[in-house]
Design an enzyme around this catalytic site. Structure first.
Site, mmCIF file in Angstrom:
data_model
loop_
_atom_site.group_PDB
_atom_site.id
_atom_site.type_symbol
_atom_site.label_atom_id
_atom_site.label_comp_id
_atom_site.label_asym_id
_atom_site.label_seq_id
_atom_site.Cartn_x
_atom_site.Cartn_y
_atom_site.Cartn_z
ATOM 1 N N SER A 1 3.464 -6.818 13.802
ATOM 2 C CA SER A 1 2.571 -5.571 13.394
ATOM 3 C C SER A 1 3.108 -5.095 15.041
ATOM 4 C CB SER A 1 1.347 -5.671 13.310
ATOM 5 O OG SER A 1 0.541 -4.901 13.405
ATOM 6 N N HIS B 1 -2.436 -3.293 18.411
ATOM 7 C CA HIS B 1 -2.276 -5.272 18.467
ATOM 8 C C HIS B 1 -1.916 -5.034 20.240
ATOM 9 C CE1 HIS B 1 -2.505 -6.091 15.063
ATOM 10 N NE2 HIS B 1 -2.827 -5.490 14.503
ATOM 11 N N ASN C 1 10.329 2.650 -0.122
ATOM 12 C CA ASN C 1 11.130 2.863 1.503
ATOM 13 C C ASN C 1 9.868 2.893 2.445
ATOM 14 O OD1 ASN C 1 11.659 4.097 3.168
ATOM 15 N ND2 ASN C 1 11.674 6.410 2.572
ATOM 16 N N ARG D 1 10.634 1.964 5.910
ATOM 17 C CA ARG D 1 11.922 2.191 6.637
ATOM 18 C C ARG D 1 10.960 2.695 8.214
ATOM 19 N NH1 ARG D 1 16.085 5.705 4.311
ATOM 20 N NH2 ARG D 1 14.623 7.241 3.786
HETATM 21 C C1 LIG Z 1 -3.325 -10.857 9.667
HETATM 22 C C2 LIG Z 1 -3.057 -9.706 9.894
HETATM 23 N N1 LIG Z 1 -1.899 -9.427 8.622
HETATM 24 C C3 LIG Z 1 -1.430 -8.173 8.607
HETATM 25 C C4 LIG Z 1 -1.908 -7.054 9.271
HETATM 26 C C5 LIG Z 1 -1.739 -5.303 8.911
HETATM 27 O O1 LIG Z 1 -0.981 -5.385 10.210
HETATM 28 P P1 LIG Z 1 -0.569 -3.440 10.211
HETATM 29 O O2 LIG Z 1 -1.741 -2.641 10.640
HETATM 30 O O3 LIG Z 1 0.574 -3.178 11.012
HETATM 31 O O4 LIG Z 1 -0.101 -2.785 8.831
HETATM 32 C C6 LIG Z 1 -3.232 -7.351 10.348
HETATM 33 C C7 LIG Z 1 -3.438 -5.943 11.170
HETATM 34 O O5 LIG Z 1 -4.105 -5.923 11.687
HETATM 35 C C8 LIG Z 1 -3.380 -8.406 10.434
HETATM 36 O O6 LIG Z 1 -4.826 -8.863 10.938
#
Ligand SMILES: Cc1ncc(COP(=O)(O)O)c(C=O)c1O
Length: 434
Positions: free
Chosen positions: A214, A219, A277, A279
Site C-alpha cells: 500500500s 504507510h 477499474n 487503475r
Molecule cells: C494489512 C493491510 N492490508 C491492506 C490494507 C489496505 O491498504 P489501503 O489503505 O492502501 O487500501 C491495510 C491498510 O493499512 C493493511 O494494514
C-alpha cells in the site's frame, strides 16, 4: 528558454518556496505533538505531480509502467502491477488467482487461511470471490500467524494462505513456505504494513505467488492513494493487468496475441476477460518514482525509533509486552505496538487518554481480531481453533507513532509522557491500597 519552460520553472520555484516555508512537520518542543503519521512528500513530489497534470497525460500510462518496474526491482521481483490502493492490490491478486486464466485456479468454496489479526480488505476479496476465509490466531510474540495453529487449521478444502506481515514484522517465511509446499498451497502476502521489510535478507512480497503493498498516506512511502502487486509469475501479471482495466487486453504485454486471434474486433476494445477499474494515475506514479529512493532512509529512522522505545520502556516490563522481531527478519515498524500485561494496574483507555491529552496520537493495533467485527456475522467463514491472542491484542493493545519524522526530541517526549502516566497511576494505586 521558451515561455512555457520559464513558467514551469516559476511554478516549481513557488512550490519549493511554499514547502520550505510551511512544510514543517518536525517535532516542536514549544507545542509538542506526535501524530500517528506525517507527510512523506515534499516540494519535489508536488512538483512532479503538478508537471504531470500540466502535461495532461494523467491517466495510467508510461509513468505507471516505469514505476512498476522500479518497485519490482527494489522488491527483488520480476513484475509489478500498480493499482489505486493496497486494498485494490489485494483484490486484484485474489481475482487473478480465482480467474480461469490461472492454471489450477482457486474455486468457489475453497478455503483460504487468513490471520484474525489482519485488515478488512485482507479478507473481503476472498468473500467477494466466494472463497471461505479461515481465521487463525496470531502468535503473541511476533503478532504473526501462529505456526502451530496454522498447521492445525489446514483442511482438505484449504488452497491458500493469505498472510500479513503484521505491523511490518516479517512472518517466519521458512516455516510458512514449507507448509505451502507440503500442502500445495498458494501464498498471497499482504505486505501493506511491511514495505521494505526483509526475511533472511530478501524483501517480503518476493516469497509467495504474489505480494501486495500500500502507498496510502500513513504507510512507509505514499503516492496519496496507491498500491502494487509484485510477482515473478508472468501469466499472473498479465491476468492482473487485464483485470485491472475492464478486462480488455490493451495493457497486456501479449496484447498482439489477442489482436491476431480476434481480427474482427477493434484492437483497442477486445474484452478478453472480466474486470474492474482499479487503475492508478500517472500522478500517483510520478510521486512514487521520487518517494521510493527515500524508503530505506525512512526505514532506518523507524528502526532507530523502535529500538529507543524498546530500550527505554524495558523498565516497565511488568506492565508492557512488546512485539518481537522475527528471527532472520528485518522489521520496518509501521507503528509501535504495545500490549498491556495483566499485571498493569491501568487500562488501555487510561494510558491512551493521557497520551492523547498531551497530543500523542494512539490507535488500536490494526483493528484487533477481525472476527469480532460486526461484518463477520453476514459472511461465511470458519474460525480455526481459539483466537485468544488476537483477542488480547484487541482488548489490551494500542500503538503510537514510529514514522520517518519521529526524531530524538519526539521520542523523548513520548517516553517521558509515559513515565508521567505511570508515576501518576502508581501513586493513585498506592493511595487506594493505602
Ligand atoms: C494489512 C493491510 N492490508 C491492506 C490494507 C489496505 O491498504 P489501503 O489503505 O492502501 O487500501 C491495510 C491498510 O493499512 C493493511 O494494514
Amino acid at each position: 528558454m521558451n515561455n512555457q519552460q520559464e513558467l514551469l520553472n516559476k511554478i516549481k520555484a513557488s512550490i519549493n518556496d511554499y514547502c520550505d516555508t510551511y512544510f514543517d512537520f518536525g517535532f516542536n518542543p514549544e507545542k509538542p505533538a506526535v501524530r500517528l503519521h506525517e507527510p512523506t512528500a515534499e516540494g519535489a513530489e508536488i512538483n512532479a505531480a503538478l508537471v504531470t497534470m500540466l502535461s495532461t497525460y494523467t491517466t495510467m500510462g508510461k509513468k505507471v509502467r516505469a514505476f512498476e518496474q522500479q518497485y519490482a526491482t527494489y522488491n527483488g521481483t520480476k513484475y509489478g502491477v500498480m493499482s489505486n490502493s493496497g486494498s485494490s492490490a489485494n483484490l486484484l491478486s485474489v481475482a487473478a488467482l480465482v480467474n480461469p486464466f490461472t492454471k489450477d485456479h482457486l474455486k468457489a468454496g475453497d478455503e483460504v487461511i487468513v490471520p484474525a489479526l489482519s485488515w478488512s480488505t485482507t479478507i473481503w476479496p476472498l468473500v467477494q470471490h466466494n472463497l471461505i476465509p479461515v481465521m487463525v490466531d496470531c502468535n503473541i510474540n511476533d503478532f504473526n500467524l501462529d505456526l502451530e495453529k496454522l498447521e492445525k487449521a489446514i483442511g482438505p478444502k484449504t488452497r491458500a494462505i493469505k498472510l500479513v506481515h503484521v505491523y511490518g514484522n516479517p512472518c517466519n517465511v521458512d516455516a510458512i513456505m514449507a507448509l505451502a509446499k507440503k500442502h500445495h498451497l498458494f501464498i498471497i502476502e499482504d505486505c501493506c504494513e511491511a514495505m521494505g521489510a526483509q526475511y533472511d535478507g530478501k524483501p517480503v512480497g518476493s516469497f509467495g505467488h504474489v505480494g501486495n503493498f500500500s502507498f496510502f498516506f500513513s504507510h512507509h512511502i505514499s503516492t496519496m492513494e496507491g498500491g502494487i502487486s509484485v510477482t515473478n509469475d508472468f501469466d499472473l501479471t498479465e491476468t492482473m493487468r487485464i483485470l485491472r482495466a475492464h478486462g480488455w487486453s490493451r495493457e497486456a504485454d501479449e496484447h498482439q496475441k489477442y489482436v491476431n486471434l480476434y481480427p474482427e474486433i477493434d484492437p483497442r476494445f477486445i474484452f478478453i476477460n472480466l474486470g474492474y477499474n482499479l487503475r492508478p494515475t500517472e500522478v500517483n506514479a510520478a510521486i512514487g518514482q521520487l518517494q521510493l529512493p527515500k524508503l530505506n532512509g525512512f526505514i532506518d529512522n523507524r528502526r532507530e525509533t523502535a529500538g529507543f522505545y524498546k530500550k527505554y520502556l524495558s523498565k516497565y516490563d511488568d506492565f508492557f509486552h512488546f512485539q518481537q522481531e522475527t528471527a532472520k527478519g528485518k522489521h520496518v515498524w509501521f507503528g509501535f505496538p504495545v500490549i498491556l500485561k495483566e499485571s498493569a494496574p491501568f487500562s488501555v483507555h487510561e494510558i491512551t487518554a493521557y497520551m492523547q491529552q498531551r497530543n500523542i496520537e494512539t490507535r488500536p493495533i490494526i483493528a484487533g481480531n477481525m472476527a469480532r467485527h460486526p461484518a463477520f456475522t453476514m459472511f461465511e467463514h470458519r474460525i480455526a481453533g481459539d483466537l485468544t491472542n488476537a483477542d488480547t491484542v484487541m482488548k489490551k493493545g494500542f500503538a503510537f507513532a514510529c514514522h520517518h519524522g519521529v526524531n530524538q526530541a519526539a521520542r523523548e517526549y513520548v517516553v517521558q509522557t509515559i513515565d508521567g502516566f505511570i508515576e501518576t497511576a502508581l501513586a493513585n494505586l498506592a493511595k487506594k491500597t493505602g
